[in-house]
Design an enzyme around this catalytic site. Sequence first.
Site, PDB file in Angstrom:
ATOM      1  N   HIS A 123      47.239  45.357  43.190  1.00 47.79           N
ATOM      2  CA  HIS A 123      47.082  44.200  42.297  1.00 47.79           C
ATOM      3  C   HIS A 123      46.349  44.651  41.039  1.00 47.79           C
ATOM      4  CE1 HIS A 123      46.041  40.458  40.567  1.00 47.79           C
ATOM      5  NE2 HIS A 123      44.776  40.503  40.942  1.00 47.79           N
ATOM      6  N   ASN A 144      45.406  40.518  34.056  1.00 46.16           N
ATOM      7  CA  ASN A 144      45.590  40.137  35.458  1.00 46.16           C
ATOM      8  C   ASN A 144      46.566  38.963  35.515  1.00 46.16           C
ATOM      9  OD1 ASN A 144      45.384  39.116  38.031  1.00 46.16           O
ATOM     10  ND2 ASN A 144      43.151  39.182  38.123  1.00 46.16           N
ATOM     11  N   CYS A 185      46.060  35.909  44.072  1.00 37.04           N
ATOM     12  CA  CYS A 185      46.531  37.231  43.632  1.00 37.04           C
ATOM     13  C   CYS A 185      47.205  38.023  44.751  1.00 37.04           C
ATOM     14  CB  CYS A 185      45.387  38.032  43.023  1.00 37.04           C
ATOM     15  SG  CYS A 185      44.593  37.189  41.657  1.00 37.04           S
TER      16      CYS A 185
HETATM   17  N1  ACO Z   1      32.519  40.000  26.311  1.00 36.95           N
HETATM   18  C1  ACO Z   1      31.280  40.434  26.089  1.00 36.95           C
HETATM   19  N2  ACO Z   1      30.289  40.309  27.009  1.00 36.95           N
HETATM   20  C2  ACO Z   1      30.604  39.735  28.183  1.00 36.95           C
HETATM   21  C3  ACO Z   1      31.901  39.246  28.468  1.00 36.95           C
HETATM   22  C4  ACO Z   1      32.872  39.402  27.483  1.00 36.95           C
HETATM   23  N3  ACO Z   1      34.133  38.994  27.649  1.00 36.95           N
HETATM   24  N4  ACO Z   1      31.895  38.738  29.703  1.00 36.95           N
HETATM   25  C5  ACO Z   1      30.652  38.878  30.202  1.00 36.95           C
HETATM   26  N5  ACO Z   1      29.866  39.472  29.280  1.00 36.95           N
HETATM   27  C6  ACO Z   1      28.466  39.838  29.373  1.00 36.95           C
HETATM   28  C7  ACO Z   1      27.749  39.064  30.448  1.00 36.95           C
HETATM   29  O1  ACO Z   1      27.353  37.801  29.965  1.00 36.95           O
HETATM   30  C8  ACO Z   1      26.579  39.981  30.742  1.00 36.95           C
HETATM   31  O2  ACO Z   1      25.615  39.782  29.742  1.00 36.95           O
HETATM   32  P1  ACO Z   1      24.028  39.802  30.132  1.00 36.95           P
HETATM   33  O3  ACO Z   1      23.785  41.171  30.695  1.00 36.95           O
HETATM   34  O4  ACO Z   1      23.394  39.548  28.826  1.00 36.95           O
HETATM   35  O5  ACO Z   1      23.884  38.709  31.137  1.00 36.95           O
HETATM   36  C9  ACO Z   1      27.162  41.386  30.545  1.00 36.95           C
HETATM   37  O6  ACO Z   1      28.368  41.198  29.786  1.00 36.95           O
HETATM   38  C10 ACO Z   1      27.484  42.107  31.844  1.00 36.95           C
HETATM   39  O7  ACO Z   1      28.165  41.212  32.680  1.00 36.95           O
HETATM   40  P2  ACO Z   1      28.622  41.639  34.123  1.00 36.95           P
HETATM   41  O8  ACO Z   1      29.261  40.472  34.790  1.00 36.95           O
HETATM   42  O9  ACO Z   1      27.499  42.329  34.841  1.00 36.95           O
HETATM   43  O10 ACO Z   1      29.714  42.736  33.761  1.00 36.95           O
HETATM   44  P3  ACO Z   1      30.530  43.637  34.751  1.00 36.95           P
HETATM   45  O11 ACO Z   1      30.406  45.034  34.364  1.00 36.95           O
HETATM   46  O12 ACO Z   1      30.279  43.278  36.191  1.00 36.95           O
HETATM   47  O13 ACO Z   1      32.031  43.222  34.432  1.00 36.95           O
HETATM   48  C11 ACO Z   1      33.825  41.813  35.197  1.00 36.95           C
HETATM   49  C12 ACO Z   1      32.428  41.864  34.597  1.00 36.95           C
HETATM   50  C13 ACO Z   1      34.778  42.541  34.261  1.00 36.95           C
HETATM   51  C14 ACO Z   1      34.257  40.371  35.335  1.00 36.95           C
HETATM   52  C15 ACO Z   1      33.804  42.524  36.555  1.00 36.95           C
HETATM   53  O14 ACO Z   1      32.773  42.024  37.374  1.00 36.95           O
HETATM   54  C16 ACO Z   1      35.100  42.357  37.268  1.00 36.95           C
HETATM   55  O15 ACO Z   1      36.133  42.851  36.862  1.00 36.95           O
HETATM   56  N6  ACO Z   1      35.067  41.686  38.413  1.00 36.95           N
HETATM   57  C17 ACO Z   1      36.288  41.418  39.127  1.00 36.95           C
HETATM   58  C18 ACO Z   1      36.742  40.102  38.692  1.00 36.95           C
HETATM   59  C19 ACO Z   1      38.207  39.973  38.675  1.00 36.95           C
HETATM   60  O16 ACO Z   1      38.967  40.914  38.569  1.00 36.95           O
HETATM   61  N7  ACO Z   1      38.627  38.750  38.761  1.00 36.95           N
HETATM   62  C20 ACO Z   1      40.018  38.455  38.668  1.00 36.95           C
HETATM   63  C21 ACO Z   1      40.458  37.584  39.725  1.00 36.95           C
HETATM   64  S1  ACO Z   1      40.189  38.276  41.276  1.00 36.95           S
HETATM   65  C22 ACO Z   1      41.298  39.374  41.541  1.00 36.95           C
HETATM   66  O17 ACO Z   1      42.292  39.391  40.877  1.00 36.95           O
HETATM   67  C23 ACO Z   1      40.998  40.333  42.592  1.00 36.95           C
END
Ligand code: ACO
Length: 321
Positions: free
Chosen positions: A245, A275, A112
């Site tokens: 980004h 993204n 990214c």
């Molecule tokens: N729909 C519904 N529920 C979901 C989904 C979904 N798509 N995905 C995960 N969940 C659930 C999980 O299983 C979890 O359930 P549980 O509590 O029963 O275990 C719950 O939602 C919470 O999950 P978390 O991972 O704690 O959710 P969080 O608020 O941290 O959000 C996310 C997750 C959106 C991935 C966040 O951590 C994030 O944006 N991280 C950055 C990742 C990113 O941007 N990656 C892209 C590449 S890197 C870059 O570009 C910089």
Amino acid sequence: MYSIITGTGSYLPEKILTNRDLEAMVDTSDEWIRTRTGISQRHVAAEGQMASDLALNASLKAIEAAKIENNEIDLIILATTTPDMIFPSTACILQEKLGIKDCPAFDVQAVCSGFVYALATADMFIRAGKCRNALIVGTEIYSNIVDWNDRTTCVLFGDGAGAVVLSQNDQPGILSSHLHANGDYSKVLSAPGNISRGEIQGNPYVSMEGNTVFKFAVTVLEEVAREAITENNLKISDIDWLIPHQANIRIIKSTAKKLGIPMDKVVATVDKHGNTSAASIPLALDIAVRDGRIQPNQLVLLEGVGGGFTWGAILLRWGNS
Ligand code: ACO
């Protein structure tokens, strides 16, 4: 000798996949995706459409905006995580599609942060007097490398391309670039599979520790923005536009808040694009240039973070030609 962006272009594939569409594919909801990420839709490439096809569309628009001919491009640097093939580079495939007969052309792989790495590299070529008009492209087809059964990743990404022409000038343009990497985090965000002896070895899909990525991204995006501002003896309030980004609106808002930059100075496209990895910054830049938000002489800060981890920033003065 300096470099300056003289044209921008972008391209999004026709097909749009909404959060509602994803509800029918995995156990998720529009509400979950919007509140956790800010994403409401993403574009998905057609079957057979390759990263070089998206790149070609974006490049033609950037070259037209720069008011030059294809054959005046004398360097192509293309950032992608999803190349057309193992080799040749997607940059060389794009070169052939553009009908450019002889110039250096190569891919940059910094996930990214790829566009920031590629733009910084092109700036150094121009400052060294090695080229006059560089084409820098970020292009991605993440729909090929996400597991469409994994709700934790498939809702996040989209396909698209963005391009700029960077040209020699006696005024800056690009004021400074700041690149970083820390391979200690290589397993936190990866698509770890590879091809060996004709077979896919390991998991070929995007895998990540979302929370670790989130915290790391917010930390380094603040740090590298301050690094760029300090090196140029500027203040945060001097920045007219922050183009980060586009991974997640919560990452973007947290970064802006830590820096004290109001959201009306931040370009955010993640709601419509998802993204798009290396394509996200040039896509957002092109949109803000074409809708008239970015004006001559304004200060624009681009910053990226991604797998590796890699991160970086570029501070530039717009349209000072
Ligand atoms: N729909 C519904 N529920 C979901 C989904 C979904 N798509 N995905 C995960 N969940 C659930 C999980 O299983 C979890 O359930 P549980 O509590 O029963 O275990 C719950 O939602 C919470 O999950 P978390 O991972 O704690 O959710 P969080 O608020 O941290 O959000 C996310 C997750 C959106 C991935 C966040 O951590 C994030 O944006 N991280 C950055 C990742 C990113 O941007 N990656 C892209 C590449 S890197 C870059 O570009 C910089």
